[in-house]
Design a protein around this motif. Sequence first.
Motif, PDB file in Angstrom:
ATOM      1  N   VAL A 147       0.843  -1.195   0.000  1.00 30.90           N
ATOM      2  CA  VAL A 147       0.000   0.000   0.000  1.00 30.90           C
ATOM      3  C   VAL A 147       0.881   1.249   0.000  1.00 30.90           C
ATOM      4  N   MET A 148       1.940   1.257   0.791  1.00 30.37           N
ATOM      5  CA  MET A 148       2.861   2.391   0.831  1.00 30.37           C
ATOM      6  C   MET A 148       3.483   2.623  -0.548  1.00 30.37           C
ATOM      7  N   TRP A 149       3.951   1.544  -1.183  1.00 25.72           N
ATOM      8  CA  TRP A 149       4.535   1.669  -2.525  1.00 25.72           C
ATOM      9  C   TRP A 149       3.500   2.177  -3.520  1.00 25.72           C
ATOM     10  N   ALA A 150       2.277   1.634  -3.444  1.00 29.07           N
ATOM     11  CA  ALA A 150       1.221   1.983  -4.392  1.00 29.07           C
ATOM     12  C   ALA A 150       0.811   3.444  -4.299  1.00 29.07           C
ATOM     13  N   ARG A 151       1.014   4.058  -3.148  1.00 29.03           N
ATOM     14  CA  ARG A 151       0.694   5.482  -2.994  1.00 29.03           C
ATOM     15  C   ARG A 151       1.726   6.368  -3.682  1.00 29.03           C
ATOM     16  N   ARG A 152       2.880   5.810  -3.996  1.00 31.12           N
ATOM     17  CA  ARG A 152       3.972   6.609  -4.533  1.00 31.12           C
ATOM     18  C   ARG A 152       4.304   6.334  -5.993  1.00 31.12           C
ATOM     19  N   GLN A 153       3.962   5.150  -6.487  1.00 32.33           N
ATOM     20  CA  GLN A 153       4.402   4.742  -7.828  1.00 32.33           C
ATOM     21  C   GLN A 153       3.543   3.587  -8.318  1.00 32.33           C
ATOM     22  N   PRO A 154       3.598   3.290  -9.622  1.00 33.28           N
ATOM     23  CA  PRO A 154       2.891   2.096 -10.110  1.00 33.28           C
ATOM     24  C   PRO A 154       3.461   0.863  -9.406  1.00 33.28           C
ATOM     25  N   THR A 155       2.594   0.006  -8.952  1.00 35.33           N
ATOM     26  CA  THR A 155       3.022  -1.152  -8.172  1.00 35.33           C
ATOM     27  C   THR A 155       2.289  -2.403  -8.640  1.00 35.33           C
ATOM     28  N   ALA A 156       3.044  -3.463  -8.820  1.00 34.68           N
ATOM     29  CA  ALA A 156       2.439  -4.747  -9.183  1.00 34.68           C
ATOM     30  C   ALA A 156       3.137  -5.839  -8.391  1.00 34.68           C
ATOM     31  N   ILE A 157       2.371  -6.815  -7.987  1.00 30.44           N
ATOM     32  CA  ILE A 157       2.913  -7.983  -7.304  1.00 30.44           C
ATOM     33  C   ILE A 157       2.608  -9.177  -8.195  1.00 30.44           C
ATOM     34  N   LEU A 158       3.634  -9.846  -8.633  1.00 36.59           N
ATOM     35  CA  LEU A 158       3.474 -10.997  -9.512  1.00 36.59           C
ATOM     36  C   LEU A 158       3.659 -12.281  -8.714  1.00 36.59           C
ATOM     37  N   GLN A 159       2.707 -13.153  -8.820  1.00 40.20           N
ATOM     38  CA  GLN A 159       2.731 -14.429  -8.115  1.00 40.20           C
ATOM     39  C   GLN A 159       3.679 -15.381  -8.839  1.00 40.20           C
ATOM     40  N   ALA A 160       4.661 -15.906  -8.129  1.00 37.81           N
ATOM     41  CA  ALA A 160       5.654 -16.797  -8.724  1.00 37.81           C
ATOM     42  C   ALA A 160       5.219 -18.259  -8.738  1.00 37.81           C
ATOM     43  N   LEU A 161       4.219 -18.595  -7.954  1.00 37.45           N
ATOM     44  CA  LEU A 161       3.775 -19.989  -7.887  1.00 37.45           C
ATOM     45  C   LEU A 161       2.873 -20.330  -9.063  1.00 37.45           C
ATOM     46  N   PRO A 162       2.869 -21.588  -9.485  1.00 34.77           N
ATOM     47  CA  PRO A 162       1.893 -22.006 -10.500  1.00 34.77           C
ATOM     48  C   PRO A 162       0.477 -21.875  -9.925  1.00 34.77           C
ATOM     49  N   ALA A 163      -0.488 -21.672 -10.796  1.00 36.53           N
ATOM     50  CA  ALA A 163      -1.874 -21.428 -10.377  1.00 36.53           C
ATOM     51  C   ALA A 163      -2.383 -22.471  -9.385  1.00 36.53           C
ATOM     52  N   ARG A 164      -2.009 -23.721  -9.569  1.00 35.03           N
ATOM     53  CA  ARG A 164      -2.528 -24.778  -8.684  1.00 35.03           C
ATOM     54  C   ARG A 164      -2.021 -24.645  -7.250  1.00 35.03           C
ATOM     55  N   LEU A 165      -0.937 -23.888  -7.028  1.00 34.98           N
ATOM     56  CA  LEU A 165      -0.380 -23.717  -5.687  1.00 34.98           C
ATOM     57  C   LEU A 165      -0.721 -22.366  -5.057  1.00 34.98           C
ATOM     58  N   CYS A 166      -1.428 -21.524  -5.772  1.00 32.76           N
ATOM     59  CA  CYS A 166      -1.732 -20.181  -5.267  1.00 32.76           C
ATOM     60  C   CYS A 166      -2.546 -20.194  -3.978  1.00 32.76           C
ATOM     61  N   VAL A 167      -3.305 -21.238  -3.740  1.00 35.09           N
ATOM     62  CA  VAL A 167      -4.090 -21.312  -2.509  1.00 35.09           C
ATOM     63  C   VAL A 167      -3.194 -21.380  -1.279  1.00 35.09           C
ATOM     64  N   ASN A 168      -1.931 -21.758  -1.460  1.00 38.90           N
ATOM     65  CA  ASN A 168      -0.977 -21.831  -0.350  1.00 38.90           C
ATOM     66  C   ASN A 168      -0.227 -20.523  -0.157  1.00 38.90           C
ATOM     67  N   SER A 169      -0.659 -19.484  -0.832  1.00 37.18           N
ATOM     68  CA  SER A 169       0.027 -18.207  -0.820  1.00 37.18           C
ATOM     69  C   SER A 169      -0.803 -17.150  -0.112  1.00 37.18           C
ATOM     70  N   GLY A 170      -0.135 -16.166   0.458  1.00 41.68           N
ATOM     71  CA  GLY A 170      -0.817 -15.038   1.084  1.00 41.68           C
ATOM     72  C   GLY A 170      -1.124 -13.928   0.095  1.00 41.68           C
ATOM     73  N   ILE A 171      -0.875 -14.164  -1.195  1.00 44.72           N
ATOM     74  CA  ILE A 171      -1.157 -13.175  -2.234  1.00 44.72           C
ATOM     75  C   ILE A 171      -2.474 -13.537  -2.904  1.00 44.72           C
ATOM     76  N   THR A 172      -3.410 -12.603  -2.906  1.00 44.24           N
ATOM     77  CA  THR A 172      -4.663 -12.796  -3.611  1.00 44.24           C
ATOM     78  C   THR A 172      -4.423 -12.483  -5.076  1.00 44.24           C
ATOM     79  N   THR A 173      -4.849 -13.357  -5.960  1.00 38.20           N
ATOM     80  CA  THR A 173      -4.596 -13.148  -7.380  1.00 38.20           C
ATOM     81  C   THR A 173      -5.896 -12.974  -8.146  1.00 38.20           C
ATOM     82  N   GLY A 174      -5.774 -12.358  -9.298  1.00 40.69           N
ATOM     83  CA  GLY A 174      -6.917 -12.203 -10.184  1.00 40.69           C
ATOM     84  C   GLY A 174      -6.653 -11.126 -11.199  1.00 40.69           C
ATOM     85  N   PRO A 175      -7.282 -11.219 -12.370  1.00 38.86           N
ATOM     86  CA  PRO A 175      -7.116 -10.175 -13.382  1.00 38.86           C
ATOM     87  C   PRO A 175      -8.003  -8.978 -13.053  1.00 38.86           C
TER      88      PRO A 175
END
Length: 82
Positions: free
Chosen positions: A20-48
């Motif tokens: 949130v701090m970064w996003a207030r200052r500049q364009p910010t993106a978080i890219l999930q490195a895990l394959p889609a089938r493992l995303c449920v084990n991640s603390g990153i919410t994904t979606g287009p």
Amino acid sequence: MVSDGVGDAWWDGRMSEAAVMWARRQPTAILQALPARLCVNSGITTGPWPVTSVRKGSPTTAWHVTDPRLPADLGAVRRIMR
């Protein structure tokens, strides 16, 4: 940022606060490195999410998100990143 999202900071909110701090200052993106089938084990919410911006290089908090599935008050980026 590229991450698998499995560290404690993703689950306890520290990375959300940083993002949130970064996003207030500049364009910010978080890219999930895990394959889609493992995303449920991640603390990153994904979606287009389609976004527009009034000018190039706008901070993420200035983007307009047009996805109807997301809250109308997207000025609060904190909600998206949690």
